[in-house]
Design a protein around this motif. Structure first.
Motif, PDB file in Angstrom:
ATOM      1  N   ASP A 314       0.832  -1.209   0.000  1.00  0.00           N
ATOM      2  CA  ASP A 314       0.000   0.000   0.000  1.00  0.00           C
ATOM      3  C   ASP A 314       0.868   1.260   0.000  1.00  0.00           C
ATOM      4  O   ASP A 314       0.558   2.244  -0.684  1.00  0.00           O
ATOM      5  CB  ASP A 314      -0.926   0.013   1.222  1.00  0.00           C
ATOM      6  N   TYR A 315       1.939   1.244   0.781  1.00  0.00           N
ATOM      7  CA  TYR A 315       2.841   2.401   0.820  1.00  0.00           C
ATOM      8  C   TYR A 315       3.439   2.664  -0.562  1.00  0.00           C
ATOM      9  O   TYR A 315       3.481   3.822  -1.023  1.00  0.00           O
ATOM     10  CB  TYR A 315       3.943   2.158   1.848  1.00  0.00           C
ATOM     11  N   LEU A 316       3.904   1.615  -1.215  1.00  0.00           N
ATOM     12  CA  LEU A 316       4.494   1.782  -2.545  1.00  0.00           C
ATOM     13  C   LEU A 316       3.458   2.280  -3.548  1.00  0.00           C
ATOM     14  O   LEU A 316       3.773   3.085  -4.439  1.00  0.00           O
ATOM     15  CB  LEU A 316       5.107   0.459  -3.015  1.00  0.00           C
ATOM     16  N   GLU A 317       2.222   1.848  -3.413  1.00  0.00           N
ATOM     17  CA  GLU A 317       1.145   2.344  -4.285  1.00  0.00           C
ATOM     18  C   GLU A 317       0.903   3.828  -4.064  1.00  0.00           C
ATOM     19  O   GLU A 317       0.746   4.602  -5.023  1.00  0.00           O
ATOM     20  CB  GLU A 317      -0.135   1.547  -4.027  1.00  0.00           C
ATOM     21  N   GLU A 318       0.852   4.232  -2.793  1.00  0.00           N
ATOM     22  CA  GLU A 318       0.612   5.644  -2.479  1.00  0.00           C
ATOM     23  C   GLU A 318       1.711   6.541  -3.047  1.00  0.00           C
ATOM     24  O   GLU A 318       1.443   7.683  -3.459  1.00  0.00           O
ATOM     25  CB  GLU A 318       0.514   5.823  -0.963  1.00  0.00           C
ATOM     26  N   LYS A 319       2.930   6.013  -3.084  1.00  0.00           N
ATOM     27  CA  LYS A 319       4.047   6.776  -3.632  1.00  0.00           C
ATOM     28  C   LYS A 319       4.096   6.726  -5.158  1.00  0.00           C
ATOM     29  O   LYS A 319       4.902   7.446  -5.772  1.00  0.00           O
ATOM     30  CB  LYS A 319       5.374   6.237  -3.073  1.00  0.00           C
ATOM     31  N   GLY A 320       3.279   5.883  -5.757  1.00  0.00           N
ATOM     32  CA  GLY A 320       3.293   5.741  -7.213  1.00  0.00           C
ATOM     33  C   GLY A 320       4.417   4.875  -7.727  1.00  0.00           C
ATOM     34  O   GLY A 320       4.746   4.911  -8.921  1.00  0.00           O
ATOM     35  N   TRP A 321       5.013   4.063  -6.854  1.00  0.00           N
ATOM     36  CA  TRP A 321       6.161   3.241  -7.245  1.00  0.00           C
ATOM     37  C   TRP A 321       5.778   1.802  -7.573  1.00  0.00           C
ATOM     38  O   TRP A 321       6.546   1.098  -8.232  1.00  0.00           O
ATOM     39  CB  TRP A 321       7.198   3.221  -6.120  1.00  0.00           C
ATOM     40  N   ALA A 322       4.624   1.376  -7.125  1.00  0.00           N
ATOM     41  CA  ALA A 322       4.275  -0.041  -7.260  1.00  0.00           C
ATOM     42  C   ALA A 322       4.100  -0.464  -8.715  1.00  0.00           C
ATOM     43  O   ALA A 322       4.346  -1.617  -9.067  1.00  0.00           O
ATOM     44  CB  ALA A 322       2.996  -0.349  -6.472  1.00  0.00           C
ATOM     45  N   GLU A 323       3.662   0.464  -9.560  1.00  0.00           N
ATOM     46  CA  GLU A 323       3.397   0.099 -10.945  1.00  0.00           C
ATOM     47  C   GLU A 323       4.653  -0.361 -11.668  1.00  0.00           C
ATOM     48  O   GLU A 323       4.569  -1.101 -12.652  1.00  0.00           O
ATOM     49  CB  GLU A 323       2.782   1.300 -11.683  1.00  0.00           C
ATOM     50  N   ASN A 324       5.816   0.069 -11.192  1.00  0.00           N
ATOM     51  CA  ASN A 324       7.073  -0.341 -11.816  1.00  0.00           C
ATOM     52  C   ASN A 324       7.909  -1.179 -10.851  1.00  0.00           C
ATOM     53  O   ASN A 324       9.128  -1.055 -10.790  1.00  0.00           O
ATOM     54  CB  ASN A 324       7.882   0.881 -12.276  1.00  0.00           C
ATOM     55  N   THR A 325       7.229  -2.027 -10.083  1.00  0.00           N
ATOM     56  CA  THR A 325       7.914  -2.856  -9.095  1.00  0.00           C
ATOM     57  C   THR A 325       7.621  -4.327  -9.335  1.00  0.00           C
ATOM     58  O   THR A 325       6.468  -4.716  -9.497  1.00  0.00           O
ATOM     59  CB  THR A 325       7.476  -2.474  -7.664  1.00  0.00           C
ATOM     60  N   VAL A 326       8.668  -5.136  -9.347  1.00  0.00           N
ATOM     61  CA  VAL A 326       8.533  -6.590  -9.392  1.00  0.00           C
ATOM     62  C   VAL A 326       8.642  -7.119  -7.964  1.00  0.00           C
ATOM     63  O   VAL A 326       9.597  -6.803  -7.251  1.00  0.00           O
ATOM     64  CB  VAL A 326       9.616  -7.230 -10.279  1.00  0.00           C
TER      65      VAL A 326
END
Length: 554
Positions: A314-326
């Motif tokens: 959830d934290y990575l999503e809020e930062k906008g980083w999850a979309e480019n995370t494996v």
């Protein structure tokens, strides 16, 4: 909900890893390692614990059902971090399981050697920020702590295990534990619970980053579900009734699920059970209650860990980083079948207890019978090279990873480092002196499942704590040390008999000799040392525990 939306986003992205080629930014890599989780312990793999966040990652990516680790944790961690064979990485066995005269032998130092490079070191060279929290177990001297092995930030447990609420040790010869923050000795906060703290620290590292636009490599190595199993009481209560039926019913349920899910063929026999194991119906009601409670605590500990995995996603999503995370999620070995009952006197004298109460420090362990049950349909458990001790879950999820796929291709723990290098657009460093990687990148197979990870004539050898195995095609040979092994080699066709119920070494002597010769060549090249006659890893731990109880000041 956010994890579900992320899963839908990744599904929309499609199946082609050519997306990496189209992107100007290499993907972030999040590596999550669970301790002592068997192949089917996550909900998505058929387990009883509620793990919705890991399950969401599994649906959004690919579930691998044929990944093999070492039968014990530190060698697996060395292979995972380096892609090299554990002996050549310097972690052939656990220091806790080694006779004293073997501690200084080459490959058995119990710490990473200078001849291997970690994932973090290589990705840092490629411009990644590198972070780790959790159990390290690859050395506690300065040169082997994370800052010297490529990590920018770290907060780690140096040893093999710990109480999950304090720095208290879990074995008599390990009464306290060593923690390090960025390479310096560290104290734990008063409200410490391992799974939550590891994610808190990882988020703090992100918040402190001077340049958040850099790609990152995050390695979270949870203590869950290593002994002592401990979890918040409110989570444990949800599972109390599930395991009261006993280990035989659980073993049958996991067996049937494995067939239904396609993890094993429908005609697979059920895994064998040792005659020396206790019979559920012969236990007293109190003994049954305590054994079932241990399993309920383990399930609660898995759920608590999963909640914190979800918090990080959830934290990575809020930062906008999850979309480019494996995201990569796996375990270091199969379920722990160790019998810790012999140290309960010591544990109780040190404020542990066997009753689950709010605010108490429970000392839980599932024992060999329940470990055999949750390893079903595979044989044995942690410490041994039966499939139940080696086969662990693997989830790879993220942009360009095929979605909602289950993959049964054979793979090995050493394969994850070269796969991460490929995902990051890197390669192992060409620096002179590094041993070559033992693993193979899985990415070509992920892109095209018709491409094997290994060719039919490419075998894989394994040895830890006098337990050995060699895989070649559909065949496997193995031998194990006591108390549940007899040092005798056996052979199985894993395609026809994944439960290892029918030793075919005498039936196919030429194949058996071929695999045995291959193993001997592997052992010579890797530097495998034969343990002394009568050696047993579990007995070695027991002897050290007895000595510590009798002479605690030595």
């Amino acid at each position: 909900m956010k994890s579900i939306l992320l899963a839908l986003f990744w599904a929309w992205l499609g199946l082609s890893t050519s997306l990496f080629a189209q992107s100007d930014s290499p993907p972030n890599i999040v590596l999550i390692l669970v301790d002592d989780a068997g192949l089917m312990d996550f909900g998505a793999f058929g387990g009883e614990a509620q793990t919705p966040h890991i399950d969401s990652l599994a649906r959004a990516g690919t579930m691998f059902t044929n990944l093999h680790a070492s039968p014990v944790c530190a060698p697996s961690r060395a292979m995972l971090m380096t892609g090299a064979n554990s002996h050549q990485a310097g972690v052939a066995n656990l220091p806790e399981m080694l006779p004293k005269e073997y501690q200084d032998r080459e490959g058995y130092e119990g710490v990473l050697t200078d001849s291997v490079q970690t994932i973090a070191t290589r990705l840092k060279e490629r411009g990644y920020r590198t972070y780790t929290t959790g159990k390290w177990h690859l050395g506690h001297e300065d040169r082997n702590l994370p800052p010297q092995r490529g990590f920018d930030r770290s907060f780690i447990l140096a040893g093999s295990g710990s109480d999950n609420y304090s720095n208290q040790g879990y074995l008599p010869f390990k009464p306290t534990t060593k923690w390090f923050a960025d390479g310096q000795p560290a104290e734990l906060p008063e409200d410490f619970y391992s799974s939550a703290f590891f994610v808190d620290e990882m988020i703090r590292f992100h918040e402190d980053a001077p340049n958040p636009t850099q790609p990152f490599f995050s390695y979270i190595a949870f203590q869950a579900v290593h002994a002592p199993v401990q979890a918040p009481v409110e989570l444990v209560r949800k599972y109390e009734d599930i395991y009261q039926r006993g280990w035989d019913e659980l073993r049958n349920e996991r067996y049937e699920k494995a067939k239904t899910m396609g993890i094993v063929p429908p005609d697979t026999p059920l895994n064998p059970v040792g005659e020396e194991f206790r019979k559920w119906e012969e236990l007293s009601e109190e003994e049954q209650r305590v054994a079932a409670m241990d399993m309920a605590v383990m399930a609660g500990m898995l759920e608590a860990m999963d909640e914190n995995v979800g918090r990080y996603v959830d934290y990575l999503e809020e930062k906008g980083w999850a979309e480019n995370t494996v995201f990569i999620v796996t375990s270091d070995n199969g379920p722990d079948g160790g019998d810790y009952s012999g140290i309960m006197g010591w544990a109780k004298r040190n404020e542990f207890q066997r009753e689950l109460v709010e605010g108490g420090k429970y000392y839980g362990f599932i024992g060999p019978e329940f470990a055999t049950a949750i390893a079903a349909p595979f044989s044995s458990f942690k410490y041994y090279t039966g499939e139940g001790g080696l086969r662990v879950p693997l989830v790879i999820s993220g942009p360009g990873i095929p979605t909602r796929r289950t993959d049964g291709e054979f793979c090995f723990m050493t394969d994850l480092a070269p796969t991460i290098f490929d995902l990051a657009g890197a390669s192992p460093s060409a620096k002179a002196g590094y041993v070559p990687l033992a693993g193979k990148s899985m990415l070509p197979h992920i892109e095209d499942p018709s491409q094997p990870i290994r060719q039919p004539d490419e075998g894989v050898g394994l040895e830890a704590a006098a337990c050995s195995a060699y895989f070649l095609g559909d065949y496997k040979i193995l031998r194990n040390n006591p108390p549940f092994g007899d040092y005798q080699w056996q052979m199985y066709n894993l395609k026809l008999d994944p439960a290892e119920s029918n030793d075919i070494s005498a039936e196919f002597p030429l194949i058996f000799q071929t695999l045995l010769s291959r193993y001997e060549a592997f052992a010579r090249e890797a530097g495998v040392q034969e343990m002394p006659k009568g050696y047993s890893a579990q007995k070695e731990v027991g002897k050290k525990s007895v000595r510590a109880v009798l002479n605690p000041f030595k």
